[in-house]
Enzyme design. Structure first.
Site, PDB file in Angstrom:
ATOM      1  N   GLU C  80       0.837  -1.189   0.000  1.00  0.00           N
ATOM      2  CA  GLU C  80       0.000   0.000   0.000  1.00  0.00           C
ATOM      3  C   GLU C  80       0.877   1.245   0.000  1.00  0.00           C
ATOM      4  O   GLU C  80       1.474   1.614   1.021  1.00  0.00           O
ATOM      5  CB  GLU C  80      -0.910   0.020   1.226  1.00  0.00           C
ATOM      6  CG  GLU C  80      -1.922   1.176   1.108  1.00  0.00           C
ATOM      7  CD  GLU C  80      -2.743   1.417   2.358  1.00  0.00           C
ATOM      8  OE1 GLU C  80      -2.486   0.773   3.370  1.00  0.00           O
ATOM      9  OE2 GLU C  80      -3.620   2.289   2.282  1.00  0.00           O
ATOM     10  N   LYS C 215      -9.011 -15.874  16.198  1.00  0.00           N
ATOM     11  CA  LYS C 215      -9.270 -15.558  14.792  1.00  0.00           C
ATOM     12  C   LYS C 215     -10.623 -14.882  14.574  1.00  0.00           C
ATOM     13  O   LYS C 215     -11.191 -14.986  13.486  1.00  0.00           O
ATOM     14  CB  LYS C 215      -9.190 -16.829  13.921  1.00  0.00           C
ATOM     15  CG  LYS C 215      -7.831 -17.510  13.906  1.00  0.00           C
ATOM     16  CD  LYS C 215      -6.860 -16.822  12.977  1.00  0.00           C
ATOM     17  CE  LYS C 215      -5.435 -17.285  13.207  1.00  0.00           C
ATOM     18  NZ  LYS C 215      -5.169 -18.642  12.824  1.00  0.00           N
ATOM     19  N   HIS C 379      -8.203  22.671  -2.180  1.00  0.00           N
ATOM     20  CA  HIS C 379      -8.741  22.663  -3.523  1.00  0.00           C
ATOM     21  C   HIS C 379      -7.769  23.319  -4.490  1.00  0.00           C
ATOM     22  O   HIS C 379      -7.491  22.812  -5.560  1.00  0.00           O
ATOM     23  CB  HIS C 379     -10.081  23.395  -3.570  1.00  0.00           C
ATOM     24  CG  HIS C 379     -10.665  23.412  -4.938  1.00  0.00           C
ATOM     25  ND1 HIS C 379     -11.064  24.552  -5.556  1.00  0.00           N
ATOM     26  CD2 HIS C 379     -10.880  22.403  -5.803  1.00  0.00           C
ATOM     27  CE1 HIS C 379     -11.519  24.257  -6.769  1.00  0.00           C
ATOM     28  NE2 HIS C 379     -11.427  22.954  -6.928  1.00  0.00           N
TER      29      HIS C 379
END
Lengths: 406, 406, 406, 406
Positions: C80, C215, C379
């Protein structure tokens, strides 16, 4: 039990007499009731009398909401000392600060039957196909009720079953029964459509499979809302926090952070101090189904420091309430609804906003009470005013609020 | 509001008069109440009257439990039609099958103050050190209450805070207020110990930080229990299922599987059909804090197919209830406790087992009703008996139970 | 499949060749691996090769913890983008602010077999009686493992079953398998005691009934901890927040409030921005069981405004990790543990604190990135640097971090 | 760290050399990697090498699904012994019984920015108004990505904030980054509309406020699905259960009931035995984001007794996976996707169904192993084959599966 199925005062007294006999109890206080047995046909079977829950009045609280404006007093049926006074203190703070904005965000009552098929493939086909028939289902619903409007259906495939989540608006009724009847009829229509439920594939049908959240406290209902989703907020300047809530904005925010962290740690549904107190007290006072306190007692309380003091909001994700139906027609309950202006069209939304406002007020007061007992000063005050002593009975023991306010 | 702080009938009437004036409401039905204002000092402020909740009687249900044996009738205060009759049907099935085993598994009331330090290291030190003082804290607790016994303390380190979870037994009282007072005093002792809370490290203290679960529906309370954890079970032979519940063991188990799957999918706390109905109805009838329905309405219902029929159990992880304190002294509420033999030592456990038994009975009846409306036959019956019609009012709409039993 | 049960390179290649044949795939890149098949007997069956996960290094992060002091670089195995750089940015901020306090709060591995009885009464008797045998069970456990120490057993009565929650310390091993073997033997001892499990009462036994949380992501494990419970905290002055995290304390706290409110609303386990990223990346780099990311990825991130900037803490309630056992002996994984000083006695606690520190750093960086893209300025920056365009592939699309940092 | 921002093998080796120096570690095994640093620009920063995770192959499993038919072998990257063999045993049972039906129920990736206003009223207005602009937002999204399609937006009002939940389809990509970019641009459009966000009302904006469930295990995602929601089912005749799973249908169902009850009690997300094992092993083998195991490891396993044996299904509510993007382009990972036919259009759905099928197989095998160690026979077998002994190391301790299968 005698007189089964009879809704008369005479039948009630026969049952009461029988009950005294079989349980060998005097049951004196059950003898009299102001309720009219004739009018309880939809509310209870085997009526023998009534319990009285004491009612106090909290407020006034100033509302500037979508469905309620002006000062409102709220009736609270409770046996928990300090609740009315603490709610009133919170209401005073909010009112002094300019009042509470309130807003109904959504309204939808859910009912979710289950269709079980022989295999997943059949369930998958049904889930896709049934979505094409929203119009037909709306037609079926309209034949049952003039109040319920079917908003949407959402199929949930779980293995070889499909839970079909119907969502409705139900006017000013809580609508659990109304939507059950509507959904039942809609399902009958479905069960007649051989292209939807081929005989060799459908194995069982059940009117509710627990994905509606009815009478359940569930994370899904918190996230999605069930019944009326409503919010309230206010801005409290420092002066009001100090004078009315007897704490400071910083202390209040610190306390809020602690209870939020505690709620996350403990897997609480929502995050609040004691929303259920307000929900229960107003539900009981206004003829709501008390069992719905289980699902409707969730709140999400948010507090933020602002330059001028604190901002606070309370969101109640799912109030299952109404102003018609259920116990709302009982005489005192109805009068208390009237007292708040909660009769007539749109009054369910108004009632929801009133509850949100008072839940906001109470959480503000409770967290203030819990923190304002700051360890240095509170110990001294406590020691001076309330010397340690042995209790004689539970009901003499002071509450949190009393302790730290003393 | 006039007459603030006065607990007399005259004061109540003055407040009521004032309330009529400010709200311009007649409030006729509030005029009379059987409650004695003098005795409500610990229960409510600002008393103006009372609401009546109708009471029906369900049962009998045969118990073979640890704390209750023999047939019991349960009073239910409710406005939800079909609840009493459905609980009675379930009770009949259980009784015909030999009755319900019931057992209180544990009892512990929790209160959890927060100590916030300047850094995690200080919090860690405190969490370790405070555990050495359980004896001192028990001594502090004994000075406050003769009923509360401190079982254990569990420190929860969350960042730089320590939530200190006190667990108590509280005799036959629900004990929320009792344990608050005890915990407050225990915390005062802690706050005086400079080796535990050095001045430069402790930043704030708060009597409750939401890890006790008080008035909250939380996953932790389901797993760990809060108040009384109680269970009930029974074995139903096929004949009883068919004759009383009007379904078959296989259908019943199928229905159970659907509602369990639905509960898991929806993130329900516990897994049941409608435990909250019984909890609310008996809580309201016996003077419990109705707000506790929020946390106490959780149930875990288990149903298994056996060679002879079905095995069923219901576990209620946390009933916050008592037979002394709160509203249990109100006249009708007290009589209804007496009627069930729920006064005197050990009666809280007895009441909990009665609630568990009836919750088991109701869930059996409700799931049976929901599945026995099997699509083939139910449609025909429904069509014959209940032609589609428009509803005039919510309370005329049949419930699930009525629909499928008609 | 050929060569079943053989742990040699030749057997691996025979299986790979066969796999190429049956799947008609080239699988060229599986041909070579640095792993030694002989040493994988406890790790995998049917070995055909290995996947490589790229490893980057984040840090340094200055620790002032109970089990780790000084600057540490953490290896992160991930695909990632932006994770390593964002963690490094967070680590820089924490380090500049004086470093992270870290502390292991508790360590306990759980295993929970089920004993099912004919009725609730038998279950209740067993639950009480078994508590008398903690000493015997400890003896049974010592015969199986020299590493596992039985801390406590907690019986959970659910209807007619008893889930028996064994809690152990397991040294530097994660300990799931060790505690399974120990619990199995302890249960054999129980099953031989006729006074505990009379033949006519015990109906079934199962080594694990899902109350251990193994788990599973569960609310109980969040509240109670499973594996190592660990926390980290730091104080960030305003200057560091502004220069390194490129936001302000007020903006950061506002962002934190939004994600906390969102987590509560959505029923998130814990409350954090992306703890799982750190847990997964360090787990994968150090030979942990990757499946445990499911249960171990929970975090509770807390952020508070202080006069000088912000206070931040991260609590990881349950890291199921070890520095021996599992994949920790694989060559690269072992070297990466060594690089962090995480071999030898006490190294599991050290590894847990390192993970907590980096999880704190990453959440600080991520929330800063998400808010510092304040609408006005972001922006403009976005428009200038990243003109809208169609993506060709997912991996060209910028991450949140990239977007707002660009 | 040297060579920052450079994606070359030389840069990698420079960083590795530096790392050896600063950490005084040999790090020999990091020297070589088959990965090409040039191609990792979107995957990792600060690359120094790679860890190898061993890969085994489970199966074959026969699929009869919507997106996958025929026998499939699944690669599993894991260091947990017995996982591959247990999955293979389950796959054998399912295959012998005619295979697994599989079906993708839905696909939607979520991203949820927050808009904070000065008061609730402004939030309410925004929530209503923004829904009118779905078309405009779709246009904005199309300018960013040719793969993402905006399905819907759902405003969630929380106090004075609005979390705006965007739901997208993202083709065969997991889509977290793609939808972040799309949502960011859509929000820029919103922020430019003065009628939506009047300057005096909007107080802050944040690209994600935790109601999307990204990298979080949440009840909302279980109920609603996030990523691909997929299910698998099968019918196992008694003979297969006995021969392959070495238990009986009745024992298997009993074991299932125990783990379901345990999951409900413990507040597990979903209800399963070990879904996360399959999700993690196939995610790691195919280049998925391993951190997503946290949110994607949830399963809902359902088992029912049928006249012929058992019916079993597994629903995975939210697999955040893709067959393009992330680490799916890495050489081995890509080859393993190819091996399963999981490249090209529609392959994400195929991969999801494969995972669901193997998760079903593994849970069947695991529950069988846990119960087939029935106390009478298992003890004898255990005693004969595995005499109690002290363990030397964690990895020599047998797993549950080994124990009961020995």
């Amino acid at each position: 039990m005698p007189a089964r199925g009879l809704y008369t005062e005479a039948a009630r007294l026969r049952r009461l007499s029988w009950l005294r006999s079989v349980t060998r109890s005097a049951l004196d206080s059950l003898q009299h009731t102001r309720l009219d047995a004739d009018k309880l046909t939809g509310n209870i079977e085997g009526l023998v009398g009534a319990v009285e829950i004491p009612v106090g009045v909290a407020g006034p609280l100033l509302f500037r909401g979508t469905n309620v404006q002006g000062e409102v007093y709220a009736p609270m049926a409770t046996t928990e000392g300090a609740l009315v006074s603490s709610a009133t203190r919170g209401a005073l703070a909010v009112t002094m600060a300019g009042g509470a904005d309130t807003h109904v965000v959504s309204q939808a009552m859910t009912r979710a039957p289950v269709f079980a098929f022989s295999r997943l493939a059949g369930a998958g086909r049904f889930a896709s196909a049934v979505l094409q028939h929203l119009g037909d289902l709306r037609t079926a619903v309209r034949q049952v009720s003039g109040h319920a409007v079917l908003l949407s259906i959402e199929p949930v495939v779980l293995g070889r079953t499909v839970h079909l989540r119907f969502r409705y608006t139900t006017g000013d009724a809580a609508g659990q029964n109304m939507t059950t009847a509507c959904t039942w009829h809609a399902c009958q229509w479905i069960l007649e459509q051989s292209h939807l439920v081929a005989d060799d594939e459908l194995e069982s049908f059940m009117i509710e499979g627990n994905t509606s959240g009815d009478k359940k406290a569930s994370a899904q209902a918190v996230a999605e809302g069930r019944g009326i989703r409503v919010a309230a907020d206010c801005l409290l300047p420092t002066g009001v926090v100090e004078r009315v809530l007897r704490t400071t904005p910083d202390e209040l925010v610190t306390g809020y952070q602690h209870i939020t962290a505690g709620a996350v740690h403990s897997g609480v549904l929502g995050s609040h101090a004691n929303t259920a107190n307000i929900v229960a007290a107003i539900f009981a006072a206004t003829g709501q189904d008390i069992a719905c306190v289980h699902e409707s007692g969730v709140g999400q309380f948010i507090l933020e420091r602002t330059p001028e003091g604190v901002y606070a909001s309370m969101t109640l994700p799912g109030l299952a309430l109404g102003t018609v139906g259920g116990g709302t027609h009982l005489p005192t309950q109805h009068e208390l609804l009237e007292m708040m202006g909660c009769t007539g069209q749109g009054s369910a939304a108004r009632l929801a906003e009133i509850i949100a406002g008072f839940a906001l007020a109470l959480d503000l007061s409770t967290v203030s009470a819990a923190v304002s007992g700051h360890f240095a000063s509170a110990h001294e005050r406590l020691g001076r005013n309330r010397p340690p002593r042995r209790d004689d009975a539970e009901d003499q023991v002071p509450t949190v609020t009393e302790l730290v306010e003393s």
